[in-house]
Write an enzyme that holds these catalytic residues in place. Structure first.
Site, PDB file in Angstrom:
ATOM      1  N   GLU A 113       0.822  -1.210   0.000  1.00  0.00           N
ATOM      2  CA  GLU A 113       0.000   0.000   0.000  1.00  0.00           C
ATOM      3  C   GLU A 113       0.854   1.257   0.000  1.00  0.00           C
ATOM      4  O   GLU A 113       1.952   1.258   0.539  1.00  0.00           O
ATOM      5  CB  GLU A 113      -0.831   0.047   1.283  1.00  0.00           C
ATOM      6  CG  GLU A 113      -1.693  -1.146   1.488  1.00  0.00           C
ATOM      7  CD  GLU A 113      -2.391  -1.107   2.844  1.00  0.00           C
ATOM      8  OE1 GLU A 113      -2.353  -0.064   3.520  1.00  0.00           O
ATOM      9  OE2 GLU A 113      -2.973  -2.130   3.206  1.00  0.00           O
ATOM     10  N   CYS A 135       3.320   8.442   1.233  1.00  0.00           N
ATOM     11  CA  CYS A 135       3.699   7.521   2.303  1.00  0.00           C
ATOM     12  C   CYS A 135       3.915   6.162   1.659  1.00  0.00           C
ATOM     13  O   CYS A 135       3.007   5.623   1.029  1.00  0.00           O
ATOM     14  CB  CYS A 135       2.565   7.459   3.332  1.00  0.00           C
ATOM     15  SG  CYS A 135       2.834   6.206   4.590  1.00  0.00           S
ATOM     16  N   CYS A 142       5.378  -7.215   7.957  1.00  0.00           N
ATOM     17  CA  CYS A 142       6.367  -6.695   8.893  1.00  0.00           C
ATOM     18  C   CYS A 142       6.534  -7.722   9.994  1.00  0.00           C
ATOM     19  O   CYS A 142       5.572  -8.353  10.401  1.00  0.00           O
ATOM     20  CB  CYS A 142       5.866  -5.375   9.482  1.00  0.00           C
ATOM     21  SG  CYS A 142       6.995  -4.645  10.683  1.00  0.00           S
ATOM     22  N   CYS A 151       3.690  -5.278  16.167  1.00  0.00           N
ATOM     23  CA  CYS A 151       3.103  -4.359  17.148  1.00  0.00           C
ATOM     24  C   CYS A 151       1.606  -4.663  17.283  1.00  0.00           C
ATOM     25  O   CYS A 151       0.931  -4.905  16.270  1.00  0.00           O
ATOM     26  CB  CYS A 151       3.316  -2.914  16.726  1.00  0.00           C
ATOM     27  SG  CYS A 151       5.052  -2.530  16.478  1.00  0.00           S
ATOM     28  N   CYS A 204      -1.163  -2.699  15.156  1.00  0.00           N
ATOM     29  CA  CYS A 204      -0.918  -2.435  13.729  1.00  0.00           C
ATOM     30  C   CYS A 204      -1.365  -3.582  12.836  1.00  0.00           C
ATOM     31  O   CYS A 204      -1.097  -4.754  13.131  1.00  0.00           O
ATOM     32  CB  CYS A 204       0.571  -2.171  13.538  1.00  0.00           C
ATOM     33  SG  CYS A 204       1.056  -1.970  11.823  1.00  0.00           S
ATOM     34  N   CYS A 210      -1.772   2.267   7.761  1.00  0.00           N
ATOM     35  CA  CYS A 210      -0.924   1.221   7.188  1.00  0.00           C
ATOM     36  C   CYS A 210      -1.432  -0.188   7.431  1.00  0.00           C
ATOM     37  O   CYS A 210      -1.819  -0.564   8.520  1.00  0.00           O
ATOM     38  CB  CYS A 210       0.519   1.376   7.628  1.00  0.00           C
ATOM     39  SG  CYS A 210       0.891   0.869   9.286  1.00  0.00           S
TER      40      CYS A 210
HETATM   41  N1  SAH Z   1       7.478   0.341  10.980  1.00  0.00           N
HETATM   42  C1  SAH Z   1       7.647   1.728  11.125  1.00  0.00           C
HETATM   43  C2  SAH Z   1       7.016   2.546  10.035  1.00  0.00           C
HETATM   44  C3  SAH Z   1       5.656   2.123   9.559  1.00  0.00           C
HETATM   45  S1  SAH Z   1       4.300   2.272  10.673  1.00  0.00           S
HETATM   46  C4  SAH Z   1       7.161   2.186  12.477  1.00  0.00           C
HETATM   47  O1  SAH Z   1       6.518   1.414  13.154  1.00  0.00           O
HETATM   48  O2  SAH Z   1       7.489   3.299  12.840  1.00  0.00           O
HETATM   49  C5  SAH Z   1       3.929   4.011  10.593  1.00  0.00           C
HETATM   50  C6  SAH Z   1       3.300   4.564  11.841  1.00  0.00           C
HETATM   51  O3  SAH Z   1       1.938   4.139  11.994  1.00  0.00           O
HETATM   52  C7  SAH Z   1       4.015   4.146  13.124  1.00  0.00           C
HETATM   53  O4  SAH Z   1       4.182   5.265  13.958  1.00  0.00           O
HETATM   54  C8  SAH Z   1       3.037   3.165  13.710  1.00  0.00           C
HETATM   55  O5  SAH Z   1       3.250   3.018  15.084  1.00  0.00           O
HETATM   56  C9  SAH Z   1       1.708   3.779  13.339  1.00  0.00           C
HETATM   57  N2  SAH Z   1       0.568   2.885  13.407  1.00  0.00           N
HETATM   58  C10 SAH Z   1       0.479   1.599  13.055  1.00  0.00           C
HETATM   59  N3  SAH Z   1      -0.771   1.129  13.275  1.00  0.00           N
HETATM   60  C11 SAH Z   1      -1.489   2.157  13.763  1.00  0.00           C
HETATM   61  C12 SAH Z   1      -2.836   2.302  14.186  1.00  0.00           C
HETATM   62  N4  SAH Z   1      -3.690   1.285  14.149  1.00  0.00           N
HETATM   63  N5  SAH Z   1      -3.223   3.513  14.636  1.00  0.00           N
HETATM   64  C13 SAH Z   1      -2.358   4.559  14.678  1.00  0.00           C
HETATM   65  N6  SAH Z   1      -1.067   4.481  14.285  1.00  0.00           N
HETATM   66  C14 SAH Z   1      -0.645   3.290  13.850  1.00  0.00           C
HETATM   67 FE1  SF4 Z   2       5.730  -3.039  11.752  1.00  0.00          FE
HETATM   68 FE2  SF4 Z   2       3.372  -1.923  12.128  1.00  0.00          FE
HETATM   69 FE3  SF4 Z   2       5.056  -2.167  14.166  1.00  0.00          FE
HETATM   70 FE4  SF4 Z   2       5.604  -0.411  12.206  1.00  0.00          FE
HETATM   71  S1  SF4 Z   2       3.876  -0.342  13.614  1.00  0.00           S
HETATM   72  S2  SF4 Z   2       7.014  -1.867  13.159  1.00  0.00           S
HETATM   73  S3  SF4 Z   2       4.752  -1.512  10.438  1.00  0.00           S
HETATM   74  S4  SF4 Z   2       4.096  -3.860  13.028  1.00  0.00           S
END
Ligand code: SAH
Ligand code: SF4
Length: 344
Positions: free
Chosen positions: A84, A97, A104, A108, A111, A325
């Site tokens: 995406e 973006c 990944c 987390c 996410c 994302c």
């Molecule tokens: N992996 C990297 C970059 C991609 S994620 C990282 O984690 O920083 C980009 C951003 O989106 C990160 O700050 C992540 O914590 C946030 N993010 C992911 N899922 C989310 C969600 N459900 N709500 C808000 N922010 C989210």
């Molecule tokens: Fe990976 Fe999502 Fe965590 Fe970023 S926020 S490191 S994309 S699992």
């Protein structure tokens, strides 16, 4: 490839420099095969086809927000994997973006990108193609890039480094380092390596909690590298590059949005030239997290500001089109808002 590299390859093959210029121009114009390069002889086209590969991203789905100008793309890659990207309009111009990996492995809890783990890394050209396509498809010049799509950029370090070099090349898209932000969940050795490069990009840290126990529960990466280790790496990065660091903080109701969290956050960030970006968490159907209410979010922001931390509440763009994302790749149905187009 950088133009200079293409030229030196051509010279090594006994081809004229201006031919390399022509090919470079064709690729930059968006052609997908050597066959389309009509001012290049058939024999050279065949030769090039045997040596090189023109990477493209094939748009599968395009979602255009009805609330703002946000456009979200689902692309298919040469091997059928899907990623995406999002194009967003800000006052200062257009930002893309991009994704850096398919899936990944950081996992987390909030996410959608990490739910099924990592499929593969993206190549530098697959990252470049996302920037290029979004600009061309909308007839706009992309001025900024954020590496905040699917994937952990510092888990794909060498390809991301090469992408940064390619995209900033004045002969190519020419998007300078100062207009690029890289977001990481906190891969500490990667932050040190990035610091050593001393590229003036903005480092964005997905912090999301000021206490190790809360952060470790949300982000597995924190079990490997603690907040203290992460902030040490940030200070080192700042010392080398002189750049202000951005801390992302997704506000989750009842989890990381207490006054105690605000105080601790202000305490641990003292002395770092930084900026905190508060984002109401975007609920995904795989977990039960809820957004912090507007009022509490404001109070959290005010508390941080009163403790001397530069804080903003991030404007949500494309809220009607799953523009967060990993969500589009998983949810094949439209959320209801915006304009939804299946392109295949
Ligand atoms: N992996 C990297 C970059 C991609 S994620 C990282 O984690 O920083 C980009 C951003 O989106 C990160 O700050 C992540 O914590 C946030 N993010 C992911 N899922 C989310 C969600 N459900 N709500 C808000 N922010 C989210
Ligand atoms: Fe990976 Fe999502 Fe965590 Fe970023 S926020 S490191 S994309 S699992």
């Amino acid at each position: 490839m950088l133009k200079a590299e293409l030229i030196s390859d051509f010279e090594a093959m006994g081809e004229k420099k201006f031919r390399a210029d022509q090919v470079y121009k064709w690729v930059a114009s968006g052609v997908e095969s050597f066959d389309e390069m009509t001012n290049i002889s058939k024999s050279l086209r065949e030769k090039l086809d045997g040596i090189y590969f023109i990477p493209t991203v094939k748009p599968i789905r395009r979602l255009t927000s009805a609330e703002d100008e946000t456009v979200k793309y689902l692309y298919e890659l040469y091997d059928g994997e899907r990623i995406e990207s999002v194009l967003m309009k800000y006052n200062h111009g257009y930002t893309v973006c991009i994704s850096t990996q398919v899936g990944c492995r950081m996992g987390c809890s909030f996410c959608a990108s990490g739910i099924d783990g990592l499929f593969r890394n993206l190549s530098p050209s697959e990252m470049l193609a996302q920037v290029d396509f979004a600009g061309k498809d909308n007839g706009v010049r992309v001025s900024n890039i954020v590496l905040m799509g699917m994937g952990e950029p510092l888990d794909n370090f060498d390809n991301v480094k090469r992408f940064l070099e390619l995209v900033s090349d004045p002969e190519g898209l020419g998007i300078g380092y100062r207009h690029i932000s890289l977001s990481t969940s906190g891969v500490v050795p990667g932050i040190y390596k990035l610091g050593e490069l001393n590229y003036p990009i903005t480092l964005s840290i997905s912090l999301h909690a000021p206490f190790d126990d809360i952060r470790s529960e949300m982000m597995k990466v924190n079990r490997r590298w603690s907040i203290a280790e992460l902030l040490r790496a940030c200070r080192d990065y700042q010392k080398i590059t002189g750049r202000r660091i951005s801390f992302e903080y997704a506000m989750i109701k009842g989890k990381n949005d207490t006054e105690e969290c605000a105080r601790e956050l202000a305490r641990i960030l003292k002395g770092i030239l930084c900026h905190v970006n508060l984002i109401p968490v975007n609920p995904v159907k795989e977990n039960t997290y809820e957004k912090t209410d507007r009022k509490e979010l404001r109070q959290f922001a005010d508390k941080l500001c009163s403790l001397g931390i530069n804080t903003t509440v991030r404007r949500t763009l494309g809220g009607d089109i799953d523009a967060s994302c990993g969500q589009l790749r998983r949810n094949s149905e439209n959320k209801g808002g915006g304009n939804f187009e299946n392109l295949q």
